[in-house]
Design a protein around this motif. Structure first.
Motif, mmCIF file in Angstrom:
data_model
loop_
_atom_site.group_PDB
_atom_site.id
_atom_site.type_symbol
_atom_site.label_atom_id
_atom_site.label_comp_id
_atom_site.label_asym_id
_atom_site.label_seq_id
_atom_site.Cartn_x
_atom_site.Cartn_y
_atom_site.Cartn_z
ATOM 1 N N LYS A 131 0.840 -1.205 0.000
ATOM 2 C CA LYS A 131 0.000 0.000 0.000
ATOM 3 C C LYS A 131 0.872 1.252 0.000
ATOM 4 C CE LYS A 131 -3.614 2.177 2.829
ATOM 5 N NZ LYS A 131 -4.634 1.936 3.869
ATOM 6 N N TRP A 132 0.645 2.138 -0.941
ATOM 7 C CA TRP A 132 1.429 3.367 -1.078
ATOM 8 C C TRP A 132 0.698 4.511 -0.377
ATOM 9 C CZ3 TRP A 132 6.113 4.696 -1.616
ATOM 10 C CH2 TRP A 132 6.506 5.946 -2.111
ATOM 11 N N HIS A 133 -0.392 5.009 -0.944
ATOM 12 C CA HIS A 133 -1.344 5.910 -0.286
ATOM 13 C C HIS A 133 -0.735 7.215 0.220
ATOM 14 C CE1 HIS A 133 -5.293 6.127 2.228
ATOM 15 N NE2 HIS A 133 -5.459 6.585 1.005
ATOM 16 N N VAL A 134 0.177 7.785 -0.554
ATOM 17 C CA VAL A 134 0.688 9.113 -0.216
ATOM 18 C C VAL A 134 0.559 10.056 -1.414
ATOM 19 C CG1 VAL A 134 2.209 8.519 1.697
ATOM 20 C CG2 VAL A 134 3.053 8.256 -0.641
ATOM 21 N N GLY A 135 -0.479 9.813 -2.218
ATOM 22 C CA GLY A 135 -0.748 10.712 -3.324
ATOM 23 C C GLY A 135 -1.014 9.974 -4.620
ATOM 24 N N LEU A 136 -1.898 10.571 -5.441
ATOM 25 C CA LEU A 136 -2.247 9.993 -6.737
ATOM 26 C C LEU A 136 -1.547 10.700 -7.891
ATOM 27 C CD1 LEU A 136 -6.099 9.651 -6.088
ATOM 28 C CD2 LEU A 136 -4.344 7.892 -5.837
ATOM 29 N N GLN A 137 -0.921 11.844 -7.618
ATOM 30 C CA GLN A 137 -0.211 12.577 -8.663
ATOM 31 C C GLN A 137 1.046 11.812 -9.080
ATOM 32 O OE1 GLN A 137 -1.712 13.878 -6.173
ATOM 33 N NE2 GLN A 137 -3.068 15.416 -7.041
ATOM 34 N N LYS A 138 1.407 11.947 -10.341
ATOM 35 C CA LYS A 138 2.554 11.222 -10.886
ATOM 36 C C LYS A 138 3.827 11.512 -10.101
ATOM 37 C CE LYS A 138 4.985 10.333 -15.240
ATOM 38 N NZ LYS A 138 5.055 10.671 -16.690
ATOM 39 N N SER A 139 4.003 12.750 -9.670
ATOM 40 C CA SER A 139 5.224 13.134 -8.954
ATOM 41 C C SER A 139 5.354 12.444 -7.601
ATOM 42 C CB SER A 139 5.267 14.653 -8.740
ATOM 43 O OG SER A 139 4.200 15.068 -7.883
ATOM 44 N N ALA A 140 4.228 11.946 -7.077
ATOM 45 C CA ALA A 140 4.232 11.338 -5.746
ATOM 46 C C ALA A 140 4.209 9.819 -5.789
ATOM 47 C CB ALA A 140 3.028 11.835 -4.942
ATOM 48 N N LEU A 141 4.273 9.222 -6.973
ATOM 49 C CA LEU A 141 4.220 7.773 -7.076
ATOM 50 C C LEU A 141 5.578 7.152 -6.784
ATOM 51 C CD1 LEU A 141 1.884 7.331 -10.184
ATOM 52 C CD2 LEU A 141 1.303 7.547 -7.762
ATOM 53 N N ALA A 142 5.560 5.897 -6.387
ATOM 54 C CA ALA A 142 6.772 5.246 -5.869
ATOM 55 C C ALA A 142 7.930 5.288 -6.854
ATOM 56 C CB ALA A 142 6.452 3.803 -5.484
ATOM 57 N N TYR A 143 7.653 5.058 -8.140
ATOM 58 C CA TYR A 143 8.748 5.011 -9.110
ATOM 59 C C TYR A 143 9.364 6.383 -9.350
ATOM 60 C CZ TYR A 143 5.479 6.649 -12.752
ATOM 61 O OH TYR A 143 4.588 7.375 -13.499
ATOM 62 N N ASN A 144 8.664 7.449 -8.957
ATOM 63 C CA ASN A 144 9.232 8.795 -9.022
ATOM 64 C C ASN A 144 9.733 9.273 -7.666
ATOM 65 O OD1 ASN A 144 8.987 9.478 -11.761
ATOM 66 N ND2 ASN A 144 6.784 9.861 -11.526
ATOM 67 N N ARG A 145 9.649 8.417 -6.663
ATOM 68 C CA ARG A 145 10.092 8.786 -5.319
ATOM 69 C C ARG A 145 11.180 7.842 -4.809
ATOM 70 N NH1 ARG A 145 9.571 13.561 -2.581
ATOM 71 N NH2 ARG A 145 7.622 14.583 -3.127
ATOM 72 N N GLY A 146 12.016 7.386 -5.750
ATOM 73 C CA GLY A 146 13.248 6.720 -5.365
ATOM 74 C C GLY A 146 13.232 5.206 -5.396
ATOM 75 N N PHE A 147 12.117 4.579 -5.727
ATOM 76 C CA PHE A 147 12.055 3.122 -5.681
ATOM 77 C C PHE A 147 12.324 2.514 -7.062
ATOM 78 C CE2 PHE A 147 9.779 4.171 -1.775
ATOM 79 C CZ PHE A 147 10.354 3.270 -0.895
ATOM 80 N N ASP A 148 13.342 1.660 -7.141
ATOM 81 C CA ASP A 148 13.715 0.989 -8.388
ATOM 82 C C ASP A 148 12.670 -0.031 -8.805
ATOM 83 O OD1 ASP A 148 16.285 2.284 -8.389
ATOM 84 O OD2 ASP A 148 16.967 0.799 -6.928
ATOM 85 N N LYS A 149 12.185 -0.786 -7.840
ATOM 86 C CA LYS A 149 11.192 -1.831 -8.091
ATOM 87 C C LYS A 149 9.977 -1.544 -7.231
ATOM 88 C CE LYS A 149 14.740 -5.435 -8.828
ATOM 89 N NZ LYS A 149 14.416 -5.827 -10.229
#
Length: 527
Positions: A131-149
Motif C-alpha cells: 500500500k502506497w497511499h501518499v498521493g495519486l499525482q505522478k510526482s508522488a508515485l513510488a517510481y518517481n520517489r526513489g524506488f527501483d522496483k
C-alpha cells in the motif's frame, strides 16, 4: 554502537554502518508496516493470535512500548517515508486537496523519501511492495520517489482478491507495477501473498548485486474489508466465543506479564458503544466470532508471509547484515463498513471476495487493549503502535524499551545506519528539516534523559506529548490532560487540577500547528 553483524526488525526496517567502529558494509534495511492493526494484536504485545515470526523478531530484538504513529494511513505513511510531520509533507489529511499546502494530498517537493536519499547518496537498491497511499499525482508515485522496483496499491483499501471498486463514487482501485497500471481479478493471489511474492522475487533478482538494499513492505492487512483464506479462517473459528470482555482482560494480563504495560495502568473501560458480550444472543455471538476469526486470520497470514521474507533473507545469506523494523500505521479501526453509504455493499460468504465487512467497534476495542478510542483519534488507542527492531548481535535480544518514539524517527534512523546526512537540498529542491530523531541510541541501550515532545493533529483530533504529560482533545471537545507515567490508559483527566499545565501545553501545540500549517478542521470541511 552496533557490533558487526545481525538484522533488525521493527515493522519498519533499517540497517547501516553506524557507531564509530571500523568501516562495515552498509546494512540492508527492511521496513514492514501493518495497516489498521491495534497495539495488542500480535502475540508479543499481548494477543492470542498466533504470530510466531513477528514474535521471533521480538525475542531476537527490541520491543518499544511507547512508540507512536500519526493516527491514520496517509499521515503515518508520509511521516515514515519522509521523517516529517504529515502536514510538513503535504498530507495533513488524506489524498484529496483541501485548500492549503499542508493538505494538498500528496508528497510535496520539500520532502524526500528514505528511498530517494539512500539510492542517490548511498547507492542502495530500493524496493517497495504494498500500500502506497501518499498521493495519486505522478510526482508522488513510488517510481518517481526513489524506488527501483515497485508493486503498489495507490488507494486506502482493496478487496484482497481483485481490484474491483469499493466505493459508490465511481473511483477505481489502482494497482501499479513500476510505472504501469495493472488489474487484479478474481483469480488473483490473496493480496497479502501477492505483496510478499513481489518482495521475495525482488530480493532474488538482486541477490548477486553487491549494493545494499532498502525494502519497504507495506501490507494492506488487516485493513477492511475483512477477507481471508478459508483455511486460515478455520484456524480461528470458535476461538472468539469468549467475547471481547473476557479477551480484553486476558490480553491486559498478558501485557503486564510481558512488560508491555505497567500494572499501575488500568484497563480502560469497554467502549460505551459496544454491548456487554453476555447480553448478546447466541446467534449474534456466532456472527461476531466469525468477524474476529477473519480478522485474526488476516494477521496470521501476514505473519506467515513475514516468515517467508525472513527465510528468503537467510537463504540468500543477507540476514546477518539486515535490519528489520516492524510497526503499524494506526490503531484498530472502528469503521462500520456495512453502514457506509459510500461503500459498495456485498453480503456473501463472510471473509470471501463476495463480502465487504469490518470488525467494528467492539473488536477494535480489543485490538487497542489497554487503551481507549481508535484509528483517527489521538488518544492512545489511535496512535500507539508496536515497534520491533531486530538486529542480532547489535540489539540486545529480548529487550524492551520504554523510550518515546514516532514514525518520523525512521528516516533519521535509516540515514544514520547508511552513513547518510540529511541534505538541505535534494535535486534542486529545498527540503524541510527533519522532525524526527535517530533511534540508534535506543537500539544500543543508551540512557536517554532528554524530554521528548511530539505533536498530532488529524481532522480536528489533536494532541501533544511532552515528557510524561499529554494534552489531547477530540474534535469540538475540550482539552484533556493526562500523566502518562501514572495513567497511560488516559482514565484520570487532570485538566481541572492543573490548569496552568493545560495552558502551557496548549500554547506549545498552537505554535507547532502554526509552524506546520494546521488549519481548523471545521473550516477545511467548508472549503
Amino acid at each position: 554502537m552496533f557490533k558487526h553483524i545481525g538484522y533488525i526488525i521493527i515493522a519498519i526496517c533499517c540497517t547501516g554502518p553506524v557507531l564509530g567502529q571500523a568501516p562495515q558494509p552498509k546494512p540492508n534495511i527492511v521496513v514492514i508496516l501493518a495497516d489498521d492493526m491495534g497495539f495488542s494484536d500480535i502475540g508479543c504485545y499481548g494477543s492470542e493470535i498466533s504470530t510466531p515470526n513477528i514474535d521471533r523478531l521480538a525475542r531476537e530484538g527490541l520491543k518499544m512500548t511507547q512508540f507512536y504513529n500519526a493516527g491514520r494511513c496517509c499521515p503515518s505513511r508520509a511521516a515514515l517515508l519522509t521523517g516529517l510531520y504529515p502536514h510538513q509533507a503535504g498530507l495533513g489529511d488524506m489524498v484529496k486537496y483541501k485548500g492549503s499546502p499542508a493538505y494538498q494530498g500528496y508528497l510535496n517537493e520539500h520532502s524526500a523519501t528514505i528511498a530517494e536519499l539512500l539510492k542517490e547518496q548511498a547507492g542502495y537498491n530500493t524496493i517497495v511492495s504494498g500500500k502506497w497511499h501518499v498521493g495519486l499525482q505522478k510526482s508522488a508515485l513510488a517510481y518517481n520517489r526513489g524506488f527501483d522496483k515497485s508493486f503498489t496499491m495507490l488507494n486506502n483499501g482493496s478487496s484482497y482478491f481483485n481490484s474491483a471498486p469499493l466505493y459508490n463514487d465511481g473511483s477505481k482501485i489502482t494497482f501499479m507495477l513500476n510505472d504501469q497500471e495493472i488489474t487484479r481479478n478474481d483469480t488473483s493471489k490473496y493480496l497479502t501473498q501477492a505483496i510478499t511474492d513481489f518482495a521475495v522475487k525482488s530480493l532474488e533478482e538482486i541477490k548477486n548485486d553487491q549494493k545494499p538494499f532498502l525494502m519497504y513492505v507495506a501490507y494492506n492487512a488487516p485493513h477492511w474489508p475483512i477477507q481471508a483464506l478459508p483455511g486460515d479462517i478455520a484456524k480461528f473459528k470458535g476461538q472468539y466465543l469468549e467475547g471481547w470482555d473476557a479477551l480484553r482482560k486476558q490480553r491486559y494480563k498478558k501485557q503486564v506479564a510481558l512488560g508491555i504495560i505497567k500494572k499501575s495502568w488500568a484497563l480502560s473501560s469497554r467502549d460505551k458503544r459496544a454491548p456487554a458480550w453476555d447480553s448478546l444472543s447466541e446467534e449474534d455471538k456466532e456472527k461476531w466470532d466469525t468477524r474476529m476469526a477473519i480478522y485474526a486470520a488476516m494477521v496470521y497470514r501476514m505473519d506467515a508471509c513475514i516468515g517467508e521474507i525472513m527465510a528468503k533473507l537467510k537463504q540468500l545469506g543477507k540476514d546477518k547484515n539486515t535490519i528489520i523494523l516492524f510497526a503499524s500505521d494506526n490503531g484498530g479501526s472502528a469503521d462500520e463498513v456495512r453502514s457506509l453509504k459510500t461503500v459498495i455493499q456485498k453480503n456473501g460468504e463472510p471473509g470471501s471476495v463476495n463480502s465487504i465487512d469490518s470488525y467494528e467497534i467492539p473488536w477494535a476495542n480489543l485490538s487497542n487493549t489497554p487503551f481507549k478510542l481508535f484509528k483517527r483519534n489521538t488518544h492512545e488507542g489511535g496512535i500507539a503502535t508496536p515497534l520491533i527492531a531486530c538486529y542480532p548481535g547489535h540489539i540486545k535480544a529480548g529487550s524492551t524499551g520504554s523510550n518515546v518514539g514516532h514514525l518520523i524517527d525512521l528516516m533519521p534512523t535509516c540515514l544514520e545506519l547508511a552513513g547518510v546526512t540529511y541534505p538541505a537540498q535534494f535535486k534542486n529542491r529545498e527540503l524541510t528539516p527533519l522532525a524526527g530523531k535517530s533511534l540508534i541510541p535506543v537500539f544500543t541501550g543508551k540512557k536517554n534523559n532528554v524530554e521528548r515532545t511530539l505533536f498530532w493533529e488529524h481532522e480536528g483530533s489533536r494532541a501533544i506529548r511532552k515528557g510524561k504529560w499529554k494534552l489531547v482533545a477530540e474534535p469540538k471537545q475540550p482539552w484533556e490532560l493526562y500523566d502518562l507515567e501514572a495513567d497511560r490508559s488516559e482514565m484520570n483527566n487532570l485538566a481541572a487540577k492543573y490548569p496552568a499545565k493545560v495552558i502551557e501545553l496548549e500554547r506549545e501545540h498552537k505554535a507547532w500547528a502554526d509552524k506546520v500549517g494546521v488549519v481548523d478542521w471545521e473550516r477545511i470541511k467548508d472549503l
